[in-house]
Scaffold this motif. Sequence first.
Motif, mmCIF file in Angstrom:
data_model
loop_
_atom_site.group_PDB
_atom_site.id
_atom_site.type_symbol
_atom_site.label_atom_id
_atom_site.label_comp_id
_atom_site.label_asym_id
_atom_site.label_seq_id
_atom_site.Cartn_x
_atom_site.Cartn_y
_atom_site.Cartn_z
ATOM 1 N N GLU A 25 0.867 -1.231 -0.066
ATOM 2 C CA GLU A 25 -0.087 0.041 -0.124
ATOM 3 C C GLU A 25 0.733 1.130 0.166
ATOM 4 O OE1 GLU A 25 -1.945 -1.381 3.330
ATOM 5 O OE2 GLU A 25 -3.327 -2.347 2.314
ATOM 6 N N THR A 26 0.664 1.961 -1.103
ATOM 7 C CA THR A 26 1.890 3.214 -1.274
ATOM 8 C C THR A 26 1.787 4.098 -0.235
ATOM 9 O OG1 THR A 26 0.349 4.409 -2.679
ATOM 10 C CG2 THR A 26 1.694 2.689 -3.872
ATOM 11 N N TRP A 27 0.634 4.213 0.548
ATOM 12 C CA TRP A 27 0.878 5.455 1.655
ATOM 13 C C TRP A 27 1.742 5.071 2.785
ATOM 14 C CZ3 TRP A 27 -3.307 2.655 -0.180
ATOM 15 C CH2 TRP A 27 -4.046 1.897 0.813
ATOM 16 N N ALA A 36 4.337 2.862 -6.753
ATOM 17 C CA ALA A 36 3.891 1.378 -7.231
ATOM 18 C C ALA A 36 4.722 1.035 -8.045
ATOM 19 C CB ALA A 36 2.239 1.939 -7.692
ATOM 20 N N ASN A 37 5.135 1.703 -9.492
ATOM 21 C CA ASN A 37 6.113 1.156 -10.512
ATOM 22 C C ASN A 37 7.142 0.893 -9.783
ATOM 23 O OD1 ASN A 37 3.869 1.271 -12.212
ATOM 24 N ND2 ASN A 37 4.781 2.944 -13.235
ATOM 25 N N ALA A 38 7.802 1.526 -8.702
ATOM 26 C CA ALA A 38 9.151 1.258 -8.447
ATOM 27 C C ALA A 38 9.262 0.101 -7.447
ATOM 28 C CB ALA A 38 9.552 2.651 -7.410
ATOM 29 N N GLU A 39 7.952 -0.252 -6.905
ATOM 30 C CA GLU A 39 8.008 -1.477 -6.211
ATOM 31 C C GLU A 39 7.713 -2.601 -6.987
ATOM 32 O OE1 GLU A 39 8.524 -2.275 -2.971
ATOM 33 O OE2 GLU A 39 8.980 -0.113 -2.353
ATOM 34 N N ILE A 40 7.141 -2.426 -8.160
ATOM 35 C CA ILE A 40 6.657 -3.531 -9.127
ATOM 36 C C ILE A 40 8.116 -3.884 -9.495
ATOM 37 C CG2 ILE A 40 5.672 -4.149 -11.370
ATOM 38 C CD1 ILE A 40 3.120 -2.241 -10.206
ATOM 39 N N ARG A 41 8.791 -3.140 -10.185
ATOM 40 C CA ARG A 41 10.190 -3.231 -10.910
ATOM 41 C C ARG A 41 10.990 -4.038 -9.861
ATOM 42 N NH1 ARG A 41 11.198 1.669 -11.614
ATOM 43 N NH2 ARG A 41 12.701 1.755 -9.738
ATOM 44 N N ARG A 42 11.043 -3.637 -8.717
ATOM 45 C CA ARG A 42 12.122 -4.300 -7.720
ATOM 46 C C ARG A 42 11.674 -5.840 -7.448
ATOM 47 N NH1 ARG A 42 11.435 -5.906 -2.783
ATOM 48 N NH2 ARG A 42 9.369 -4.692 -2.557
ATOM 49 N N TRP A 43 10.217 -5.932 -7.622
ATOM 50 C CA TRP A 43 9.747 -7.288 -7.489
ATOM 51 C C TRP A 43 10.151 -8.101 -8.596
ATOM 52 C CZ3 TRP A 43 5.314 -9.722 -9.769
ATOM 53 C CH2 TRP A 43 5.228 -11.030 -9.207
ATOM 54 N N LEU A 44 9.620 -7.410 -9.767
ATOM 55 C CA LEU A 44 9.746 -8.240 -10.891
ATOM 56 C C LEU A 44 11.224 -8.647 -11.453
ATOM 57 C CD1 LEU A 44 7.331 -6.850 -13.543
ATOM 58 C CD2 LEU A 44 7.109 -8.922 -12.597
ATOM 59 N N LEU A 50 0.941 3.440 -16.836
ATOM 60 C CA LEU A 50 0.761 2.215 -17.474
ATOM 61 C C LEU A 50 1.917 2.080 -18.445
ATOM 62 C CD1 LEU A 50 -1.080 -0.122 -18.643
ATOM 63 C CD2 LEU A 50 -2.250 1.423 -19.913
ATOM 64 N N GLY A 51 2.201 3.011 -19.089
ATOM 65 C CA GLY A 51 3.271 2.644 -20.135
ATOM 66 C C GLY A 51 4.671 2.434 -19.606
ATOM 67 N N GLU A 52 4.976 2.914 -18.470
ATOM 68 C CA GLU A 52 6.367 2.560 -17.730
ATOM 69 C C GLU A 52 6.128 1.037 -17.506
ATOM 70 O OE1 GLU A 52 6.833 6.707 -15.499
ATOM 71 O OE2 GLU A 52 6.356 5.029 -14.292
ATOM 72 N N LEU A 53 4.792 0.625 -16.910
ATOM 73 C CA LEU A 53 4.700 -0.893 -16.575
ATOM 74 C C LEU A 53 4.882 -1.774 -17.785
ATOM 75 C CD1 LEU A 53 4.129 -3.266 -14.743
ATOM 76 C CD2 LEU A 53 1.810 -2.350 -15.020
ATOM 77 N N LEU A 54 4.372 -1.113 -19.024
ATOM 78 C CA LEU A 54 4.493 -2.212 -20.229
ATOM 79 C C LEU A 54 5.854 -2.303 -20.582
ATOM 80 C CD1 LEU A 54 0.941 -0.766 -21.952
ATOM 81 C CD2 LEU A 54 1.380 -3.095 -20.725
ATOM 82 N N ASP A 55 6.582 -0.992 -20.437
ATOM 83 C CA ASP A 55 8.132 -1.103 -21.042
ATOM 84 C C ASP A 55 8.804 -1.911 -20.020
ATOM 85 O OD1 ASP A 55 7.447 0.916 -22.966
ATOM 86 O OD2 ASP A 55 8.024 2.602 -21.663
ATOM 87 N N LEU A 56 8.567 -2.114 -18.776
ATOM 88 C CA LEU A 56 9.332 -2.853 -17.828
ATOM 89 C C LEU A 56 8.965 -4.297 -18.399
ATOM 90 C CD1 LEU A 56 10.892 -3.408 -15.277
ATOM 91 C CD2 LEU A 56 8.605 -3.434 -13.983
#
Length: 561
Positions: free
Chosen positions: A137-139, A154-162, A244-250
């Motif tokens: 939860e980002t807060w 959210a995207n920073a945490e997704i990138r770290r996890w992936l 969304l674009g950042e996530l797709l690029d990742l």
Amino acid sequence: MVALLTIGLVVVGLIQRPHRATSVVLVVLDTVRADHCSAYGYPKKTTPRLDALAAEGLLYEQARAVAPWTLPSHASLFTGLPPSAHGCTFEHRWLLDRFDTMAERLSASGRETFGVTTNANASSLYHLDQGFETFLETWTLRERHRGLDDSGIANAEIRRWLEGRDPRTPFFLFVNYADAHLPYAPPPPYDTQFGPVDERARALAAKADLLEQTLLGDEQVSDADTEGLSALYDGELRAADARLGELLDLLARLDLAEDTLVIVTSDHGEQLGEGGQVDHQLSLAESLLRVPLVVRFPGRIRPGRVPELLPATELKGWLDEIADGRLPEWSPAPDRSPFAAIAEYHRPVDLVDRVAAAGRDAAPLDVRRFAAYRARGRAGDKLLRLEPGGDSLWSVDEQGRERLASTADLEQQVELQLELQRALDQQLGGATFEELPGDLTFEAPPDASALADLRRLGYATALAGGAVGMHASEHWSAGRRAAARGDTATALRELQVAAQLAGEPVTLLYELAQAADAARHPDAAGALVRFLKAVGSGAPAPATQVEWAKRRLDELREGRR
């Protein structure tokens, strides 16, 4: 003929089976209405990355939310059940363990499950983390990611996890981007990209509680304000599209795109001042219920547009089939699509209580709203039901404008109205929240960071004595229902819990005093004193309530019941 050909091409693509185990990404662009997405024909380029995704997959022209606000909509998305079945409404907010979620099904199939949300109404606060191995939860992460907004976190945490996981294991990733939610404050350059915005519109857009202020008469949104609100909303939508674009690029950079099913949708839309209406409450308008839905699955889905009706509850069935190793029927034939999409809006107890506490008439708000929508191409027909209040039939044109059916229309559409009524009755005839067990309260009150995020989005407000988090309303509503049926002991117990959780707002103190008096509780006089002290400290209360409390206190002190 073109539409049928497109559907045929899609079906042909379904006979191919996945090359490797399928990973799934589900993106919810919170508070996004389809008619403001350029992928759906909006003239401003608000969603270039969603447009590009749609060009590679399927765009659903008649995707429908089943509720106009975040919690019931996400609960329905995750379970495939309508709000009246899973019980996550204003009056009951906890998703019970007994309901099977898409995360649980995908986890049981051997997929890692990871969720991250930027909206406290789509969080563990209401048990929507059910089935996720990791749910962020980002807060709670802002100190770790200073300088990033919540969707950036959210995207920073997704990138770290992936980047840190075993790439051989399939996964389920869920993310909620709440950029388009009030308050609207898009970052540069999106703050000026979609048209002029005057200071008046910026001031309105900065108010998370704009809806409440309009209901209390403190603000009024005019037609002139709508243009500025719309421009700022479009800027927020463009910011969400960029995330969304950042996530797709990742996904592409990590070589995950080819074996990953990507689903992008929204939980509900938004009212932008049309007819003076703002936010996404108190209505089942088309601006709230028609949402974007785009699905991309390289090599398994051929690009196209799907004109058939598709309620959000259908997505759970799709992912159940993915979990079982099958490919869904992404584009059912017209005769197999649902007859109608049903949307529900249950009593908004928090708004009713806050408006009543201000001494204003809350009765017009204190109703339940239901809608049954049948598509006619890009247009449709809608049966709207108010309880109490009855049914009315509306026509919806291709632009989403709604018109009350005339007498002549009704004479020609009697059978349609009856069919829509039957569809609505069939759904509402199942389990409803009144029939659910009484364990729908929270295991623990929200912490300070969760309450702060609810306030940021306009879902919690400061009243006399403290902050009211939405968690208190379950006990408050239970107390009111008990009082209505004459169960004074239960009413008193529930209202006492609600007062403890809510920080003793004056409206609740009055009801608590009434319940204590009716139950002949030894501390009835004390409850009356607490209410009168709150009034004496400046908390607003109707004169009739104050007069009653003073009279009853005098009578109790004199030993009279």
